[in-house]
Write an enzyme that holds these catalytic residues in place. Structure first.
Site, PDB file in Angstrom:
ATOM      1  N   CYS A  83      40.360   3.125  18.731  1.00 53.93           N
ATOM      2  CA  CYS A  83      39.027   2.526  18.620  1.00 53.93           C
ATOM      3  C   CYS A  83      38.801   1.993  17.206  1.00 53.93           C
ATOM      4  O   CYS A  83      38.895   2.737  16.228  1.00 53.93           O
ATOM      5  CB  CYS A  83      37.967   3.570  18.978  1.00 53.93           C
ATOM      6  SG  CYS A  83      36.283   3.127  18.517  1.00 53.93           S
ATOM      7  N   CYS A  86      36.148   3.737  15.245  1.00 50.49           N
ATOM      8  CA  CYS A  86      36.596   5.074  14.825  1.00 50.49           C
ATOM      9  C   CYS A  86      37.439   4.988  13.560  1.00 50.49           C
ATOM     10  O   CYS A  86      37.358   5.861  12.692  1.00 50.49           O
ATOM     11  CB  CYS A  86      37.392   5.750  15.948  1.00 50.49           C
ATOM     12  SG  CYS A  86      36.424   6.095  17.428  1.00 50.49           S
TER      13      CYS A  86
END
Length: 653
Positions: A83, A86
């Site tokens: 991600c 992230c």
């Protein structure tokens, strides 16, 4: 192939599909919640953190044994190593762990990578719906507690403030009895400060601050391990104490000695760090030297388990990399299959419940996969069976979906042509590129092959694949930041107003380049695979004019060449389907998926619907049964010989 043989083959496939669906529904109804995954994916990364970051690494094996019945609270980041958001959030999480290092006997900062297939069922059980998701677990949390979600905020300070709010609430609810008292001191009498205080405490430091300030609480937690002092906060609302101690500005630090002395401490900087230093300097002048508090955790909380095991760093295979470079700019079947598998086996089942708009998005997604994704015959039937089963449902859980997928795959195996691994989408590190690259690649392929399949169908809706992509990213794509960007981009660039199949291909190409431009130089960028405006000159020398603007006619030709079925490279796969499979695949798709929309009455071969086929099967069974009974009746009658009378020979008189 003769007409009869063709009919027989398709009828056999239809019957097999129906039988498989019955078996799958039986198995799915008996699925056990929390079913343990029994496979590992080489497509997932090894994580964004290590214990050297001051972050406790959780996994499917050690999470529950640590956070439940613990003597400390836990703040856990559930994230996904592919991600993009992230990746950008990781430095903030590391900074928080370092910033509150001395609080770890109160709250442990931890992380769990939901991209790891072993961790995936746990993340789903804990209702992780987006990444990153922060969850707070109280002291002595009981089994089954799913934690309290905390806002990740815009920076490290915001997260720390949110955590302080949670810790204060925990104490108000009679948890954290061993923690320092972080509630504001409300008495007007300072004598109460010394009640039940150990003799080792020589000074009480009162930090006077305005309401809603976090300063006193944070300094209290920073210094709570030193046994020679105690820190308490006092808000400006405590007017009696403020007046009695002569406080007229905020913040102010007052040092109260056990011998009754009182002294205002002058801090050069009125910050958390500044007040902390002022307190230490004051104690040093009184002959009390304090260094770094002992680095330990109480009650052995952090010794229950070790860092996540089996973190393997794959060495680069230079020979393979050279082979891939030699192959050039092509579409790899394994990239497509790995993206598909991660999507339907891992990401979609993360949802706790799939219903309403989310279920419709899933149906649309499975529909375009079943129609256009290149797989061998068993794979085509696999995707069709999934879509048939989901079409009948009004809602289902992620656990049910996962079990359905596993059961269908077992019945129709082998589905895929090779192992789960990235080829063209492989990054220089395990957590780079991978799935996001694979997902873009898959949807480019779907737009191109939807165009190839439907170029002569006037009523075909050109937004079909784009709408499916929109629904998938909005409802299932784990990176919430990426999802929001795509939804906003679709609205801004009028995705739903695309008029032709060629424009659908170009819309996705433009959008991909727009995302590349936004992320160029970002923390998520692979240093060895820069986010360029593609195709590059090496990939397509004619795709730009002399002034560097795009020649979209040539770009479109490039997209058709690269992403059509004929352009797929089967490197490291078991190979292309044989000629019979290839021909059948096209015939099955054209016959079985004649309608454009996903409906419960989709047409199959010879304009039959599912209902028609069911009726035919029932009538066939009934007629066969009747025929058998009639045959038995005649056979029985023949065993009886009638007695012959004279009038039977000459007739009645």
């Amino acid at each position: 192939m003769s007409s009869n043989a063709e009919r027989y083959r398709i009828a056999k496939l239809l019957v097999k599909t129906l039988l498989v669906q019955i078996l799958i529904l039986q198995r799915a109804s008996a699925a056990v919640v929390g079913h343990k995954e029994d496979y590992q994916s080489s497509a997932t990364g090894e994580g964004l953190y290590s214990t050297s970051d001051g972050i406790f690494i959780l996994n499917a094996t050690n999470l529950k044994s640590n956070i439940y019945e613990s003597k400390t609270a836990w703040l856990v980041e559930f994230y996904n190593s592919w991600c993009g958001y992230c990746h950008r959030f990781a430095p903030t999480w590391k900074a928080l762990a370092q910033d509150i290092e001395h609080w770890k006997d109160i709250v442990v900062i931890a992380a769990m990578d939901c991209a790891n297939d072993d961790n995936n069922p746990v993340c789903r059980d804990f209702e992780v719906m987006h990444y990153p998701m922060l969850k707070f677990f109280s002291v002595d949390a009981k089994v089954g507690n799913l934690g309290i979600e905390l806002d990740s905020g815009k920076d490290m300070n915001t997260i720390r403030h949110n955590l302080v709010n949670r810790l204060e609430k925990e104490q108000q609810e009679d948890r954290g009895s061993t923690w320092p008292n972080i509630a504001p001191y409300r008495s007007s009498d300072t004598k109460n400060l010394w009640k039940d205080i150990p003799e080792s405490v020589k000074y009480n430091f009162l930090i006077f601050e305005v309401v809603d300030s976090y300063l006193a609480t944070e300094v209290t937690l920073d210094l709570h391990k030193f046994d020679s002092l105690q820190v308490r906060g006092v808000t400006s609302e405590n007017e009696p104490l403020t007046i009695s101690l002569g406080v007229n500005k905020f913040p102010t630090v007052i040092a109260l000695g056990r011998d009754g002395t009182q002294q205002t401490i002058n801090a050069r900087y009125l910050t958390r760090e500044g007040l902390r230093k002022a307190i230490k300097d004051f104690l040093m002048l009184t002959g009390i030297v304090i260094g770094n508090p002992e680095d330990h955790s109480k009650d052995g909380t952090l010794t229950k388990s070790t860092e996540a095991p089996n973190k393997i760093e794959e060495a680069k295979d230079e020979k393979e990399l050279e082979e891939i470079r030699t192959i050039g700019d092509v579409l790899f079947q394994l990239d497509l299959e790995t993206a598909l598998r991660y999507s339907i086996e891992h990401e979609i089942p993360m949802s706790k419940v799939i219903d309403g708009e989310k279920l419709e998005a899933l149906k649309a997604y499975l529909n375009v996969l079943a129609k256009y994704f290149p797989l061998r015959r068993s794979g085509v039937l696999f995707l069709d069976a999934l879509r048939e089963i989901i079409d009948r449902r009004k809602s289902l859980s992620g656990v049910e979906l996962r079990q359905i997928i596993k059961s269908v795959e077992e019945e129709m195996s082998p589905i895929y042509s090779g192992p789960k691994r990235w080829i063209g989408c492989k990054g220089s590190m395990e957590h780079l590129r991978g799935y996001p690259c694979g997902l873009w690649t898959m949807f480019h392929m779907l737009t191109v092959n939807a165009a190839n399949h439907n170029k002569n169908i006037k009523e075909y809706p050109p937004q079909e694949v784009l709408r499916a992509m929109y629904g998938y990213i909005k409802h299932f794509f784990g990176c919430s930041d990426c999802s929001q960007h795509f939804v906003e981009m679709a609205a801004k660039d009028k995705m739903f107003q695309v008029q032709t199949i060629d424009e659908a291909i170009l819309w996705l190409w433009r959008s991909h380049n727009q995302v590349n431009k936004r992320l160029a130089g970002d923390e998520t960028e692979d240093p060895e695979y820069k986010k360029i405006q593609y195709p590059s000159k090496e990939q397509c020398s004619t795709c730009r004019y002399s002034n560097s603007s795009w020649n979209e006619v040539k770009v479109l030709r490039y997209m058709y060449r690269k992403y059509s079925y004929t352009g797929i490279n089967y490197y490291n796969s078991s190979g292309k389907p044989d000629d019979d499979d290839t021909g059948d695949d096209l015939k099955i798709r054209q016959g079985r998926f004649a309608l454009d929309k996903y409906t419960g009455q989709r047409r199959l071969g010879w304009d039959f619907t599912i209902f028609d086929i069911s009726i035919c099967v029932v009538l066939y069974v009934m007629s066969a049964t009747i025929l058998v009974l009639v045959c038995i009746k005649f056979a029985v009658k023949r065993t009886y010989r009638k007695k012959t009378y004279i009038h039977d020979l000459f007739g009645k008189v």
